[in-house]
Structure formats: C-alpha cells, structure tokens
Design an enzyme around this catalytic site. Sequence first.
Site, PDB file in Angstrom:
ATOM      1  N   ASP A  45       0.789  -1.211  -0.195  1.00  0.00           N
ATOM      2  CA  ASP A  45       0.235   0.136   0.044  1.00  0.00           C
ATOM      3  C   ASP A  45       0.839   1.295  -0.161  1.00  0.00           C
ATOM      4  O   ASP A  45       0.593   2.152  -0.584  1.00  0.00           O
ATOM      5  CB  ASP A  45      -0.849   0.062   1.317  1.00  0.00           C
ATOM      6  CG  ASP A  45      -1.768   1.259   1.307  1.00  0.00           C
ATOM      7  OD1 ASP A  45      -2.450   1.529   0.503  1.00  0.00           O
ATOM      8  OD2 ASP A  45      -1.574   1.939   2.280  1.00  0.00           O
ATOM      9  N   GLU A 116      -1.603  -4.952  -3.991  1.00  0.00           N
ATOM     10  CA  GLU A 116      -0.574  -4.399  -3.260  1.00  0.00           C
ATOM     11  C   GLU A 116       0.569  -5.186  -2.639  1.00  0.00           C
ATOM     12  O   GLU A 116       1.679  -5.132  -2.524  1.00  0.00           O
ATOM     13  CB  GLU A 116      -1.276  -3.595  -1.925  1.00  0.00           C
ATOM     14  CG  GLU A 116      -2.014  -2.378  -2.544  1.00  0.00           C
ATOM     15  CD  GLU A 116      -3.057  -1.907  -1.468  1.00  0.00           C
ATOM     16  OE1 GLU A 116      -3.062  -0.481  -1.487  1.00  0.00           O
ATOM     17  OE2 GLU A 116      -3.378  -2.724  -0.404  1.00  0.00           O
TER      18      GLU A 116
END
Length: 142
Positions: A45, A116
Amino acid sequence: MKDLLNKLNIVPNDIDLYTKAFIHTSYAFEKNLPYSYERLEFLGDAIVDAVISDYLYRSEKYQEGAMTKIRASYVCENALYEYAHDLNFSRYIKVGRGEEQSGGRYKKAILADIFEAFIAAIYLDLGYEKAKEVTLSIVVPY
C-alpha cells in the site's frame, strides 16, 4: 504464476515472496500456515502510494490538489481491483473452501489487496526501482 512474472518481466530471486502475496488468510488458516498476504499488503500500500505520488510530482503538470485527486483515483480499491483483474490475479489466489464457495477469488477487496501484496513482493525481492517500474507499467496506461 510463471506466465504472470514473464509478462511483467520479473525474474524472481525468492519465488516464495510471490507465492505468499497470493495466499488469502482463509487458505492460511485451513493449511495452518503462519502467513498470508496481509503483511505484504501493508507494505505494498505504501509503495504503490509512493510510486504514484513520485510519478505525479515529477510530471510537473499538476498542482498539489490535483495530484491528490489523481493519486486517489489510481490507488483506490476500484483501481487496484481493475489492475489485478486485468492481470488475471484470480487465477493465482489461494483461498480457503468457504471463501472459494463465496467467490472470494473474484472479490474486489481481495484482488485490490493482493495487487498491493504483489508489489511488495517485488520490492522485497528485487528492490524499489523494479517495484516502481512494474507499478508504473501497469498503472500509467490507465
């Protein structure tokens, strides 16, 4: 998964990182594994956010407010899902029986998270520059 790595020009040093990136918690629980994609997702992320922020900043086309809005549109769950979906990530995800029955390998939130995690696996295995290269090669065309 080899076809995915070849498509993205990734030659892994540690294939286990990429395998972990595709293991859902339900599968890890059923197989009594001490890991799933979640820790990688946390790192990924931040990496995706940094890569896109850097890309927008260096373009010098946008003011801060515009950069914030554009970045948000390229790193939101819907966008991450689209990248993962278009790369057929659902083929590689390992989910538990219950999650499989409920269509877990196709769920937006799971695919977005695994995107991610995958970027984090690249980062840990091959470094920031390779993670940046792959992220931009996927995201910029959108």
